[in-house]
Motif scaffolding. Structure first.
Motif, mmCIF file in Angstrom:
data_model
loop_
_atom_site.group_PDB
_atom_site.id
_atom_site.type_symbol
_atom_site.label_atom_id
_atom_site.label_comp_id
_atom_site.label_asym_id
_atom_site.label_seq_id
_atom_site.Cartn_x
_atom_site.Cartn_y
_atom_site.Cartn_z
ATOM 1 N N LEU A 62 0.845 -1.189 0.000
ATOM 2 C CA LEU A 62 0.000 0.000 0.000
ATOM 3 C C LEU A 62 0.881 1.239 0.000
ATOM 4 C CD1 LEU A 62 -2.512 -1.153 2.766
ATOM 5 C CD2 LEU A 62 -2.832 -1.301 0.300
ATOM 6 N N VAL A 63 0.528 2.200 -0.848
ATOM 7 C CA VAL A 63 1.283 3.449 -0.925
ATOM 8 C C VAL A 63 0.311 4.615 -0.890
ATOM 9 C CG1 VAL A 63 2.888 4.852 -2.253
ATOM 10 C CG2 VAL A 63 3.121 2.353 -2.247
ATOM 11 N N GLU A 64 0.440 5.455 0.137
ATOM 12 C CA GLU A 64 -0.415 6.629 0.263
ATOM 13 C C GLU A 64 0.216 7.829 -0.436
ATOM 14 O OE1 GLU A 64 -0.516 4.533 4.402
ATOM 15 O OE2 GLU A 64 0.969 5.057 2.860
ATOM 16 N N SER A 65 -0.633 8.737 -0.856
ATOM 17 C CA SER A 65 -0.195 10.002 -1.434
ATOM 18 C C SER A 65 -1.285 11.036 -1.229
ATOM 19 C CB SER A 65 0.128 9.843 -2.918
ATOM 20 O OG SER A 65 -1.019 9.437 -3.640
ATOM 21 N N GLY A 66 -0.932 12.290 -1.476
ATOM 22 C CA GLY A 66 -1.926 13.349 -1.412
ATOM 23 C C GLY A 66 -1.875 14.212 -0.172
ATOM 24 N N GLY A 67 -1.003 13.873 0.758
ATOM 25 C CA GLY A 67 -0.889 14.703 1.952
ATOM 26 C C GLY A 67 -0.224 16.032 1.630
ATOM 27 N N GLY A 68 -0.244 16.915 2.616
ATOM 28 C CA GLY A 68 0.386 18.217 2.422
ATOM 29 C C GLY A 68 -0.041 19.206 3.475
ATOM 30 N N LEU A 69 0.247 20.472 3.209
ATOM 31 C CA LEU A 69 -0.093 21.572 4.111
ATOM 32 C C LEU A 69 -1.306 22.301 3.558
ATOM 33 C CD1 LEU A 69 0.564 23.512 6.478
ATOM 34 C CD2 LEU A 69 2.093 24.722 4.895
#
Length: 124
Positions: free
Chosen positions: A4-11
């Motif tokens: 599983l690989v998450e993405s889309g996080g940020g400030l």
């Protein structure tokens, strides 16, 4: 074995939105229930949302109900967490997780596979 690989996080500023994605590989994605959890330093990992294998059932933590939406696309081997009206207290590392059992679970130890996490920071 599922990866599983998450993405889309940020400030993001308070009141804003983010969409997290979780890409799965190495298994039959549609055979796993999927969950999202989050963790802040010094605290235990906590349940955020889950979705059943067939997309017929979802469940949310009270703290995010009405603001977050979990979804999945079994054809693309993807799970998502749409986060709206974000608050500073939503700041955390967010993890997606997969569960082999057909029964749904809200606890960390209910899940068999985990991603590496993605940081979400909400400024006030």
């Amino acid at each position: 074995q599922v990866q599983l690989v998450e993405s889309g996080g940020g400030l993001v500023q308070a009141g804003g939105s983010l969409r997290l994605s979780c890409a799965a590989s190495g298994g039959t994605f549609s055979s796993y229930a999927m969950g999202w959890f989050r963790q802040t330093p010094g605290k235990e990992r906590e349940f955020v949302a889950l979705i059943s294998r067939s997309v017929t059932y979802t469940s949310y933590a009270d703290s995010v109900k009405g603001r977050f939406t979990i979804s999945r696309d079994n054809a693309k081997n993807m799970a998502y967490l749409q986060m709206n009206t974000l608050k500073p207290e939503d700041t955390a590392v967010y993890y997606c997780a997969a569960r082999r059992s057909p029964e749904l679970g809200h606890a960390v130890n209910n899940y068999d596979y985990w991603g590496q996490g993605t940081q979400v920071t909400v400024s006030s």
